[in-house]
Design a protein around this motif. Structure first.
Motif, PDB file in Angstrom:
ATOM      1  N   GLU A 112    -112.821 -35.891  14.382  1.00  0.00           N
ATOM      2  CA  GLU A 112    -112.132 -35.501  13.146  1.00  0.00           C
ATOM      3  C   GLU A 112    -113.017 -34.587  12.300  1.00  0.00           C
ATOM      4  N   HIS A 113    -114.293 -34.935  12.192  1.00  0.00           N
ATOM      5  CA  HIS A 113    -115.215 -34.117  11.397  1.00  0.00           C
ATOM      6  C   HIS A 113    -115.367 -32.720  12.001  1.00  0.00           C
ATOM      7  N   CYS A 114    -115.516 -32.662  13.316  1.00  0.00           N
ATOM      8  CA  CYS A 114    -115.679 -31.364  13.975  1.00  0.00           C
ATOM      9  C   CYS A 114    -114.443 -30.484  13.793  1.00  0.00           C
ATOM     10  N   LEU A 115    -113.276 -31.062  13.992  1.00  0.00           N
ATOM     11  CA  LEU A 115    -112.049 -30.273  13.880  1.00  0.00           C
ATOM     12  C   LEU A 115    -111.863 -29.729  12.467  1.00  0.00           C
ATOM     13  N   GLU A 116    -112.157 -30.546  11.461  1.00  0.00           N
ATOM     14  CA  GLU A 116    -112.038 -30.059  10.088  1.00  0.00           C
ATOM     15  C   GLU A 116    -113.071 -28.970   9.815  1.00  0.00           C
ATOM     16  N   ALA A 117    -114.271 -29.140  10.358  1.00  0.00           N
ATOM     17  CA  ALA A 117    -115.293 -28.103  10.181  1.00  0.00           C
ATOM     18  C   ALA A 117    -114.835 -26.781  10.792  1.00  0.00           C
ATOM     19  N   PHE A 118    -114.219 -26.835  11.954  1.00  0.00           N
ATOM     20  CA  PHE A 118    -113.718 -25.604  12.575  1.00  0.00           C
ATOM     21  C   PHE A 118    -112.628 -24.973  11.708  1.00  0.00           C
ATOM     22  N   ARG A 119    -111.759 -25.812  11.156  1.00  0.00           N
ATOM     23  CA  ARG A 119    -110.707 -25.271  10.280  1.00  0.00           C
ATOM     24  C   ARG A 119    -111.308 -24.570   9.067  1.00  0.00           C
ATOM     25  N   GLN A 120    -112.465 -25.049   8.635  1.00  0.00           N
ATOM     26  CA  GLN A 120    -113.142 -24.444   7.480  1.00  0.00           C
ATOM     27  C   GLN A 120    -114.114 -23.336   7.897  1.00  0.00           C
ATOM     28  N   ARG A 121    -114.072 -22.956   9.173  1.00  0.00           N
ATOM     29  CA  ARG A 121    -114.928 -21.902   9.722  1.00  0.00           C
ATOM     30  C   ARG A 121    -116.416 -22.239   9.576  1.00  0.00           C
ATOM     31  N   LYS A 122    -116.744 -23.495   9.891  1.00  0.00           N
ATOM     32  CA  LYS A 122    -118.134 -23.938   9.851  1.00  0.00           C
ATOM     33  C   LYS A 122    -118.670 -24.092  11.271  1.00  0.00           C
ATOM     34  N   ASN A 123    -119.920 -23.703  11.466  1.00  0.00           N
ATOM     35  CA  ASN A 123    -120.608 -23.979  12.718  1.00  0.00           C
ATOM     36  C   ASN A 123    -120.960 -25.463  12.769  1.00  0.00           C
ATOM     37  N   VAL A 124    -120.948 -26.036  13.969  1.00  0.00           N
ATOM     38  CA  VAL A 124    -121.164 -27.478  14.116  1.00  0.00           C
ATOM     39  C   VAL A 124    -122.239 -27.757  15.152  1.00  0.00           C
ATOM     40  N   VAL A 125    -123.181 -28.623  14.776  1.00  0.00           N
ATOM     41  CA  VAL A 125    -124.112 -29.230  15.728  1.00  0.00           C
ATOM     42  C   VAL A 125    -123.683 -30.684  15.873  1.00  0.00           C
ATOM     43  N   ALA A 140    -115.054 -27.298  22.143  1.00  0.00           N
ATOM     44  CA  ALA A 140    -115.608 -25.955  22.339  1.00  0.00           C
ATOM     45  C   ALA A 140    -114.514 -24.895  22.240  1.00  0.00           C
ATOM     46  N   ARG A 141    -113.331 -25.206  22.774  1.00  0.00           N
ATOM     47  CA  ARG A 141    -112.224 -24.251  22.695  1.00  0.00           C
ATOM     48  C   ARG A 141    -111.784 -24.041  21.251  1.00  0.00           C
ATOM     49  N   LYS A 142    -111.686 -25.139  20.493  1.00  0.00           N
ATOM     50  CA  LYS A 142    -111.293 -25.032  19.088  1.00  0.00           C
ATOM     51  C   LYS A 142    -112.316 -24.218  18.291  1.00  0.00           C
ATOM     52  N   ALA A 143    -113.592 -24.417  18.593  1.00  0.00           N
ATOM     53  CA  ALA A 143    -114.629 -23.648  17.904  1.00  0.00           C
ATOM     54  C   ALA A 143    -114.507 -22.163  18.226  1.00  0.00           C
ATOM     55  N   ALA A 144    -114.280 -21.856  19.497  1.00  0.00           N
ATOM     56  CA  ALA A 144    -114.139 -20.453  19.897  1.00  0.00           C
ATOM     57  C   ALA A 144    -112.937 -19.811  19.211  1.00  0.00           C
ATOM     58  N   GLU A 145    -111.843 -20.562  19.109  1.00  0.00           N
ATOM     59  CA  GLU A 145    -110.655 -20.030  18.432  1.00  0.00           C
ATOM     60  C   GLU A 145    -110.929 -19.757  16.956  1.00  0.00           C
ATOM     61  N   ALA A 146    -111.816 -20.565  16.363  1.00  0.00           N
ATOM     62  CA  ALA A 146    -112.158 -20.381  14.948  1.00  0.00           C
ATOM     63  C   ALA A 146    -113.261 -19.350  14.750  1.00  0.00           C
ATOM     64  N   GLY A 147    -113.873 -18.902  15.842  1.00  0.00           N
ATOM     65  CA  GLY A 147    -114.943 -17.917  15.742  1.00  0.00           C
ATOM     66  C   GLY A 147    -116.256 -18.482  15.251  1.00  0.00           C
ATOM     67  N   VAL A 148    -116.503 -19.774  15.541  1.00  0.00           N
ATOM     68  CA  VAL A 148    -117.737 -20.417  15.100  1.00  0.00           C
ATOM     69  C   VAL A 148    -118.462 -21.011  16.305  1.00  0.00           C
ATOM     70  N   VAL A 149    -119.671 -21.487  16.053  1.00  0.00           N
ATOM     71  CA  VAL A 149    -120.507 -22.054  17.112  1.00  0.00           C
ATOM     72  C   VAL A 149    -120.340 -23.566  17.150  1.00  0.00           C
ATOM     73  N   TYR A 150    -120.174 -24.096  18.352  1.00  0.00           N
ATOM     74  CA  TYR A 150    -120.185 -25.543  18.576  1.00  0.00           C
ATOM     75  C   TYR A 150    -121.311 -25.841  19.547  1.00  0.00           C
ATOM     76  N   SER A 151    -122.198 -26.745  19.169  1.00  0.00           N
ATOM     77  CA  SER A 151    -123.392 -26.983  19.972  1.00  0.00           C
ATOM     78  C   SER A 151    -123.742 -28.456  19.997  1.00  0.00           C
ATOM     79  N   LEU A 152    -124.332 -28.891  21.112  1.00  0.00           N
ATOM     80  CA  LEU A 152    -125.018 -30.170  21.127  1.00  0.00           C
ATOM     81  C   LEU A 152    -126.335 -30.017  20.364  1.00  0.00           C
ATOM     82  N   ALA A 153    -127.033 -31.113  20.165  1.00  0.00           N
ATOM     83  CA  ALA A 153    -128.275 -31.088  19.390  1.00  0.00           C
ATOM     84  C   ALA A 153    -129.439 -30.725  20.294  1.00  0.00           C
ATOM     85  N   PHE A 154    -130.048 -29.572  20.055  1.00  0.00           N
ATOM     86  CA  PHE A 154    -131.191 -29.162  20.865  1.00  0.00           C
ATOM     87  C   PHE A 154    -132.361 -30.103  20.593  1.00  0.00           C
ATOM     88  N   GLY A 155    -133.002 -30.534  21.668  1.00  0.00           N
ATOM     89  CA  GLY A 155    -134.052 -31.538  21.562  1.00  0.00           C
ATOM     90  C   GLY A 155    -133.595 -32.850  22.150  1.00  0.00           C
TER      91      GLY A 155
END
Length: 297
Positions: A112-125, A140-155
């Motif tokens: 839910e948090h990720c999807l709302e972030a994508f709607r607000q055009r926010k990048n998500v880790v 990942a598809r929803k992020a691409a549609e919103a034009g933002v980055v979706y990533s796992l946590a590096f480290g």
């Protein structure tokens, strides 16, 4: 330009990345311990179901109370401090936030948090790897549609494995296997949150003092967490999962190339291009020398 150089440049120019953190528990606290030392990043807001517990964790990892005393997110942005509250929607929807770090450990809430972030055009880790295991490709598809980055946590191990896979493929190598190490024996699958601390050499009181979650640490021990993380690697890389589940073959680092190959070639894999988790213990419990328990391959 390296990541560090880029962050230094942002710091010098006075335009830090503005981050909002959702979830300030055990893993959120690990990020909280490091972010004050990272140039070019301003952790402007923290949203947690219990702001009081978040404050305890902030102090536990070395934050002075005045650093997170901002009365609002706008106040935090003006003063360079951090606002702690319980309204994740206000955090995600604030126009100044550049990146949302999802760290609740609750997969349903995390989606839910990720999807709302994508709607607000926010990048998500997304630190909540369980959410990625559940529906990572769709996120990942929803992020691409919103034009933002979706990533796992590096480290974290899944992202490190994905990085190795990407490096190997970019260098022209075929990936036969990828995965991580783990301390595992078959009877560990019988562990419960009530019995887990003995396996870590801790008392329940020591675990409480350290803010450790019994369910979470039991998932490490019984193999649930490695399975979830391996699923996230499959989602991100296109590698396949073993059809009958992870086998946790015992192997040293030197043995991994001969063990993690298809059965027809003398290994344990069902096929090439597969994930696996390697145990640091022989089946009789003897430790393996030169193990990869805390590493990735």
């Amino acid at each position: 330009m390296s990541l560090y150089a880029g962050l230094q440049k942002r710091a010098a120019e006075g335009r830090p990345l503005r981050v909002g953190l959702i979830g300030a528990g055990k893993f959120g606290a690990m990020y909280l311990a490091q972010v004050p030392k990272t140039p070019g990043v301003h952790l402007a807001a923290i949203a947690d179901l219990s702001p009081a517990n978040a404050a305890v964790n902030l102090e536990r990892v070395g934050w002075a109370p005045e650093r997170f005393a901002a009365q609002s997110l706008d106040h935090a942005l003006r003063s360079g401090t951090t606002h702690v509250g319980d309204d994740w929607q206000a955090l995600v929807r604030h126009p100044a936030i550049d990146i949302v770090v999802e760290c609740t450990g609750n997969p349903i809430a995390a989606v839910e948090h990720c999807l709302e972030a994508f709607r607000q055009r926010k990048n998500v880790v997304n630190v909540t790897v369980e959410a990625d295991a559940f529906c990572g490709p769709l996120l990942a598809r929803k992020a691409a549609e919103a034009g933002v980055v979706y990533s796992l946590a590096f480290g974290d191990q899944p992202a490190l494995i994905c990085d190795l896979v990407d490096w190997a493929r970019a260098a022209g190598f075929g990936v036969v296997a990828a995965g991580r190490g783990h301390k595992w024996l078959p009877h560990f699958s019988q562990s419960t949150p009530e019995t887990v601390w003995g396996h870590y050499g801790l008392t329940p009181e020591q675990a409480r003092t350290g803010g450790l979650n019994a369910k979470m640490f039991n998932s490490f021990l019984d193999g649930s967490k490695p399975s979830i993380e391996s699923t996230a690697v499959c989602n991100a890389t296109g590698l396949t999962a073993p059809p009958d589940g992870l086998t946790y073959p015992p192997a040293s680092i030197d043995d991994i190339p001969s063990i993690c190959r298809p059965r027809g070639e003398g290994g344990v894999l069902h096929q090439k291009g597969q994930v696996e988790v390697v145990s640091s213990l022989e089946r009789d419990g003897r430790p393996i020398g030169y193990d990869i328990r805390f590493g990735v391959f």
